[in-house]
Design an enzyme around this catalytic site. Structure first.
Site, PDB file in Angstrom:
ATOM      1  N   GLY A  51       0.785  -1.229   0.000  1.00 12.81           N
ATOM      2  CA  GLY A  51       0.000   0.000   0.000  1.00 12.81           C
ATOM      3  C   GLY A  51       0.817   1.278   0.000  1.00 12.81           C
ATOM      4  O   GLY A  51       1.779   1.441  -0.763  1.00 12.81           O
ATOM      5  N   TYR A  52       0.420   2.196   0.886  1.00  8.72           N
ATOM      6  CA  TYR A  52       1.059   3.513   0.922  1.00  8.72           C
ATOM      7  C   TYR A  52       2.516   3.459   1.378  1.00  8.72           C
ATOM      8  O   TYR A  52       3.328   4.273   0.953  1.00  8.72           O
ATOM      9  CB  TYR A  52       0.249   4.457   1.822  1.00  8.72           C
ATOM     10  CG  TYR A  52      -0.918   5.081   1.093  1.00  8.72           C
ATOM     11  CD1 TYR A  52      -0.699   5.896  -0.014  1.00  8.72           C
ATOM     12  CD2 TYR A  52      -2.234   4.870   1.487  1.00  8.72           C
ATOM     13  CE1 TYR A  52      -1.756   6.474  -0.698  1.00  8.72           C
ATOM     14  CE2 TYR A  52      -3.299   5.448   0.809  1.00  8.72           C
ATOM     15  CZ  TYR A  52      -3.054   6.247  -0.286  1.00  8.72           C
ATOM     16  OH  TYR A  52      -4.085   6.826  -0.973  1.00  8.72           O
ATOM     17  N   ALA A 111       6.758  -4.187  14.210  1.00  8.87           N
ATOM     18  CA  ALA A 111       7.243  -2.812  14.376  1.00  8.87           C
ATOM     19  C   ALA A 111       6.820  -2.192  15.706  1.00  8.87           C
ATOM     20  O   ALA A 111       7.415  -1.216  16.162  1.00  8.87           O
ATOM     21  CB  ALA A 111       6.736  -1.939  13.228  1.00  8.87           C
ATOM     22  N   LEU A 138       1.922   2.127   9.234  1.00 15.05           N
ATOM     23  CA  LEU A 138       1.375   0.855   9.718  1.00 15.05           C
ATOM     24  C   LEU A 138      -0.147   0.864   9.621  1.00 15.05           C
ATOM     25  O   LEU A 138      -0.788   1.868   9.928  1.00 15.05           O
ATOM     26  CB  LEU A 138       1.738   0.633  11.190  1.00 15.05           C
ATOM     27  CG  LEU A 138       3.192   0.398  11.554  1.00 15.05           C
ATOM     28  CD1 LEU A 138       3.289   0.032  13.031  1.00 15.05           C
ATOM     29  CD2 LEU A 138       3.812  -0.688  10.702  1.00 15.05           C
ATOM     30  N   ALA A 139      -0.699  -0.249   9.201  1.00 13.52           N
ATOM     31  CA  ALA A 139      -2.141  -0.470   9.333  1.00 13.52           C
ATOM     32  C   ALA A 139      -2.255  -1.868   9.906  1.00 13.52           C
ATOM     33  O   ALA A 139      -1.932  -2.845   9.235  1.00 13.52           O
ATOM     34  CB  ALA A 139      -2.831  -0.372   7.985  1.00 13.52           C
ATOM     35  N   TYR A 223      -6.958   9.546   6.992  1.00  9.94           N
ATOM     36  CA  TYR A 223      -8.047   9.673   6.032  1.00  9.94           C
ATOM     37  C   TYR A 223      -9.165  10.485   6.669  1.00  9.94           C
ATOM     38  O   TYR A 223      -9.390  10.402   7.882  1.00  9.94           O
ATOM     39  CB  TYR A 223      -8.567   8.287   5.617  1.00  9.94           C
ATOM     40  CG  TYR A 223      -9.638   8.376   4.562  1.00  9.94           C
ATOM     41  CD1 TYR A 223      -9.325   8.856   3.288  1.00  9.94           C
ATOM     42  CD2 TYR A 223     -10.961   8.046   4.838  1.00  9.94           C
ATOM     43  CE1 TYR A 223     -10.307   8.989   2.321  1.00  9.94           C
ATOM     44  CE2 TYR A 223     -11.951   8.166   3.868  1.00  9.94           C
ATOM     45  CZ  TYR A 223     -11.613   8.636   2.624  1.00  9.94           C
ATOM     46  OH  TYR A 223     -12.584   8.784   1.657  1.00  9.94           O
ATOM     47  N   TYR A 233     -15.936   6.309   9.547  1.00 12.15           N
ATOM     48  CA  TYR A 233     -14.501   6.615   9.514  1.00 12.15           C
ATOM     49  C   TYR A 233     -14.147   7.815  10.410  1.00 12.15           C
ATOM     50  O   TYR A 233     -13.724   7.632  11.541  1.00 12.15           O
ATOM     51  CB  TYR A 233     -13.983   6.809   8.066  1.00 12.15           C
ATOM     52  CG  TYR A 233     -12.498   6.530   8.036  1.00 12.15           C
ATOM     53  CD1 TYR A 233     -11.994   5.300   7.626  1.00 12.15           C
ATOM     54  CD2 TYR A 233     -11.582   7.466   8.543  1.00 12.15           C
ATOM     55  CE1 TYR A 233     -10.644   5.013   7.688  1.00 12.15           C
ATOM     56  CE2 TYR A 233     -10.233   7.190   8.610  1.00 12.15           C
ATOM     57  CZ  TYR A 233      -9.764   5.978   8.173  1.00 12.15           C
ATOM     58  OH  TYR A 233      -8.424   5.691   8.251  1.00 12.15           O
ATOM     59  N   LYS A 242      -7.167   8.375  14.440  1.00  9.73           N
ATOM     60  CA  LYS A 242      -6.533   9.324  13.508  1.00  9.73           C
ATOM     61  C   LYS A 242      -6.434  10.728  14.127  1.00  9.73           C
ATOM     62  O   LYS A 242      -5.496  11.464  13.848  1.00  9.73           O
ATOM     63  CB  LYS A 242      -7.294   9.358  12.183  1.00  9.73           C
ATOM     64  CG  LYS A 242      -7.212   8.037  11.401  1.00  9.73           C
ATOM     65  CD  LYS A 242      -5.778   7.664  11.045  1.00  9.73           C
ATOM     66  CE  LYS A 242      -5.688   6.446  10.147  1.00  9.73           C
ATOM     67  NZ  LYS A 242      -4.309   5.979   9.930  1.00  9.73           N
ATOM     68  N   THR A 271      -6.745  -1.150  -0.476  1.00 10.84           N
ATOM     69  CA  THR A 271      -5.561  -1.789   0.112  1.00 10.84           C
ATOM     70  C   THR A 271      -6.098  -2.897   1.012  1.00 10.84           C
ATOM     71  O   THR A 271      -7.313  -2.993   1.232  1.00 10.84           O
ATOM     72  CB  THR A 271      -4.702  -0.830   0.967  1.00 10.84           C
ATOM     73  OG1 THR A 271      -5.482  -0.401   2.080  1.00 10.84           O
ATOM     74  CG2 THR A 271      -4.203   0.367   0.189  1.00 10.84           C
TER      75      THR A 271
HETATM   76  P1  NAD Z   1      -1.733  -1.775   3.943  1.00 14.70           P
HETATM   77  O1  NAD Z   1      -2.497  -2.847   4.631  1.00 14.70           O
HETATM   78  O2  NAD Z   1      -1.614  -1.820   2.469  1.00 14.70           O
HETATM   79  O3  NAD Z   1      -0.260  -1.651   4.525  1.00 14.70           O
HETATM   80  C1  NAD Z   1       0.031  -1.704   5.882  1.00 14.70           C
HETATM   81  C2  NAD Z   1       1.469  -2.088   6.073  1.00 14.70           C
HETATM   82  O4  NAD Z   1       1.750  -2.192   7.476  1.00 14.70           O
HETATM   83  C3  NAD Z   1       1.807  -3.459   5.471  1.00 14.70           C
HETATM   84  O5  NAD Z   1       3.052  -3.372   4.823  1.00 14.70           O
HETATM   85  C4  NAD Z   1       1.864  -4.351   6.700  1.00 14.70           C
HETATM   86  O6  NAD Z   1       2.705  -5.480   6.525  1.00 14.70           O
HETATM   87  C5  NAD Z   1       2.458  -3.388   7.710  1.00 14.70           C
HETATM   88  N1  NAD Z   1       2.282  -3.821   9.092  1.00 14.70           N
HETATM   89  C6  NAD Z   1       1.126  -4.107   9.736  1.00 14.70           C
HETATM   90  N2  NAD Z   1       1.373  -4.448  11.004  1.00 14.70           N
HETATM   91  C7  NAD Z   1       2.716  -4.387  11.174  1.00 14.70           C
HETATM   92  C8  NAD Z   1       3.579  -4.613  12.271  1.00 14.70           C
HETATM   93  N3  NAD Z   1       3.113  -4.973  13.466  1.00 14.70           N
HETATM   94  N4  NAD Z   1       4.920  -4.451  12.078  1.00 14.70           N
HETATM   95  C9  NAD Z   1       5.419  -4.081  10.872  1.00 14.70           C
HETATM   96  N5  NAD Z   1       4.639  -3.837   9.793  1.00 14.70           N
HETATM   97  C10 NAD Z   1       3.301  -3.985   9.945  1.00 14.70           C
HETATM   98  O7  NAD Z   1      -2.420  -0.426   4.425  1.00 14.70           O
HETATM   99  P2  NAD Z   1      -2.467   1.053   3.824  1.00 14.70           P
HETATM  100  O8  NAD Z   1      -3.857   1.270   3.355  1.00 14.70           O
HETATM  101  O9  NAD Z   1      -1.329   1.340   2.936  1.00 14.70           O
HETATM  102  O10 NAD Z   1      -2.323   1.865   5.188  1.00 14.70           O
HETATM  103  C11 NAD Z   1      -1.179   2.580   5.568  1.00 14.70           C
HETATM  104  C12 NAD Z   1      -1.623   3.850   6.273  1.00 14.70           C
HETATM  105  O11 NAD Z   1      -2.337   4.665   5.330  1.00 14.70           O
HETATM  106  C13 NAD Z   1      -2.581   3.605   7.441  1.00 14.70           C
HETATM  107  O12 NAD Z   1      -2.296   4.530   8.457  1.00 14.70           O
HETATM  108  C14 NAD Z   1      -3.936   3.911   6.828  1.00 14.70           C
HETATM  109  O13 NAD Z   1      -4.891   4.286   7.778  1.00 14.70           O
HETATM  110  C15 NAD Z   1      -3.550   5.069   5.915  1.00 14.70           C
HETATM  111  N6  NAD Z   1      -4.518   5.406   4.858  1.00 14.70           N
HETATM  112  C16 NAD Z   1      -5.056   4.447   4.054  1.00 14.70           C
HETATM  113  C17 NAD Z   1      -5.993   4.820   3.091  1.00 14.70           C
HETATM  114  C18 NAD Z   1      -6.635   3.788   2.192  1.00 14.70           C
HETATM  115  O14 NAD Z   1      -7.667   4.086   1.599  1.00 14.70           O
HETATM  116  N7  NAD Z   1      -6.071   2.635   2.031  1.00 14.70           N
HETATM  117  C19 NAD Z   1      -6.357   6.166   2.922  1.00 14.70           C
HETATM  118  C20 NAD Z   1      -5.767   7.118   3.735  1.00 14.70           C
HETATM  119  C21 NAD Z   1      -4.846   6.734   4.708  1.00 14.70           C
END
Ligand code: NAD
Length: 392
Positions: A51-52, A111, A138-139, A223, A233, A242, A271
């Site tokens: 993801g991000y 992490a 992290l998510a 978000y 949300y 958040k 994601t």
């Molecule tokens: P994702 O699930 O694609 O990625 C999350 C990452 O965190 C993965 O690489 C996962 O392996 C890692 N992770 C999870 N637990 C872990 C741990 N204990 N130790 C190490 N790594 C760990 O999620 P995403 O959507 O990319 O989310 C990332 C951030 O972006 C979050 O804060 C989310 O709230 C935010 N976000 C997401 C969106 C969306 O629509 N997807 C929009 C805005 C903000």
């Protein structure tokens, strides 16, 4: 092995190594094609495998020429079990980065734990000295704190029950879902997992170890979204977390000298974590159709490349009045949201294709796990035991 997707609810339990590699490659090519960014040179990405976070790592490495250390929490493939998609993504990223002469190393573990923080800091000290950017992406569904307590996050409202439309992504059926309110204890736990506490611990630990350059930036992601998603949300349990994250950014900037912390509000995208939120997949399907139709659609890589190039390192950091970086600027444009809202009111199982891009949603979901990538022969035998260079 011939690898096929095995989807169980919001997750696919298999991942395709060649597909993940091709998708990482296309993200790298996208960033390369956009040209150089005068950005950070030594970057730590926490949550770097999907993801991000992955898109941030690729943007830092290929946009800014940065050395990157990624913290991931992924599983290696063995026997007849494929690795997790994040493992294959990281293996591919490191392989390309090393071929291109870029420093890239990875730490695999939780992490949230002190051990992984210490291991990461030791690696930074040994190889890079200090970092000038820390991305916190992290998510996670749960967090174990140092005293051994396990906190689990929930996706619930914080007021009363909330009923709205939702979609079964598998069948395409639109129905109503009622989301219950979270208890105070559940909200507390969600803030523990997805709020800013662990982010601050990371920055504090890095600073205490003298592993951060003066003038460093740290960014975490959030978000907000339109009103129709607010009960689940922004005003929901995750929104409380958040809000805590945003408050933590201010605290970090104030209390940890030499580091400025930002929260970037990103676009809603498919994601692994967003697919688990009720209501949101239907909103995203409508948003995709709308933004693609207006030529405004972006995925994680387009969002993160633009964040680095224009919002964080384009000269001065660009924020709104509350200090937030707004990568949701196009999503939240009134002309986009008017169309989304009109579609939301009309949509049902019978007219799905008129108002939403469910096919695009499904394709993006499959691509999270390396499926549906162009140029990959999914009928071919492939080796599922792929190593990550720096972990072998
Ligand atoms: P994702 O699930 O694609 O990625 C999350 C990452 O965190 C993965 O690489 C996962 O392996 C890692 N992770 C999870 N637990 C872990 C741990 N204990 N130790 C190490 N790594 C760990 O999620 P995403 O959507 O990319 O989310 C990332 C951030 O972006 C979050 O804060 C989310 O709230 C935010 N976000 C997401 C969106 C969306 O629509 N997807 C929009 C805005 C903000």
């Amino acid at each position: 092995m011939i690898v096929k997707p095995k989807i169980r609810g919001f997750i696919c339990t298999t991942a395709h190594p060649d597909g993940c590699r091709e998708i990482v490659k296309s993200q790298i090519d996208y960033v390369k094609g956009k040209g150089k960014i005068n950005g950070p040179k030594k970057v730590l990405v926490i949550g770097a495998s999907m993801g991000y976070g992955l898109a941030s790592r690729i943007s830092a490495a290929y946009g800014c020429g940065a050395a990157t250390i990624g913290v991931i929490f992924d599983k290696q493939g063995s026997g007849s079990k494929t690795a997790s998609a994040g493992w294959y993504n990281t293996a591919a990223f490191e392989k390309y980065a090393h071929e291109d002469g870029l420093y890239a190393k990875t730490i695999n573990g939780d992490a949230f734990s002190r051990e992984i923080k210490d291991e990461t800091i030791a690696l930074i000290k040994k190889d890079l000295g200090k970092v000038d950017m820390i991305v916190y992406s992290l998510a996670a569904p749960r967090r174990t704190t140092s005293d051994g307590t396990v906190y689990s996050s929930v996706l619930k409202t914080t007021g009363g029950e909330f009923t709205n439309k939702t979609i079964d992504v598998k069948t395409g059926e639109v129905s109503e879902v009622t989301i219950p309110p979270a208890t105070e204890q559940e909200i507390f736990a969600t803030v523990k997992v997805m709020g800013g506490e662990d982010w601050k611990e990371w920055i504090g630990a890095l600073k205490a170890a003298d592993a951060v350059e003066d003038g460093a930036i740290t960014v975490a992601y959030s978000y907000i979204g339109p009103e129709l998603t607010h009960p689940i949300y922004k005003d929901g349990s995750i929104g409380r977390a958040k809000a805590h994250l945003a408050a933590t950014a201010k605290e970090i900037t104030k209390s940890i000298s030499g580091v400025t912390a930002y929260v970037s509000v990103n676009k809603a995208l498919v994601t692994q974590s967003s697919s688990a939120i009720p209501i949101v997949p239907l909103y995203i399907s409508i948003l995709y159709k709308t933004m693609k139709g207006m030529n405004l659609h972006e995925g994680c890589i387009e969002q993160m490349q633009r964040m680095f190039a224009e919002k964080l390192y384009g000269g001065s950091v660009e924020t709104d009045d509350e200090g937030l970086v707004r990568m949701d600027d196009w999503e939240m444009r009134p002309d986009v949201q008017e169309k989304v809202s009109a579609a939301w009111n009309q949509i049902g199982s019978e007219n799905l294709a008129d108002y939403s891009d469910l096919d695009g949603y499904r394709r993006d979901f499959n691509m999270l796990f390396g499926f549906d990538a162009e140029g990959v022969d999914y009928e071919a035998d492939t080796d599922i035991e792929v190593g990550i260079d720096s972990l072998t």
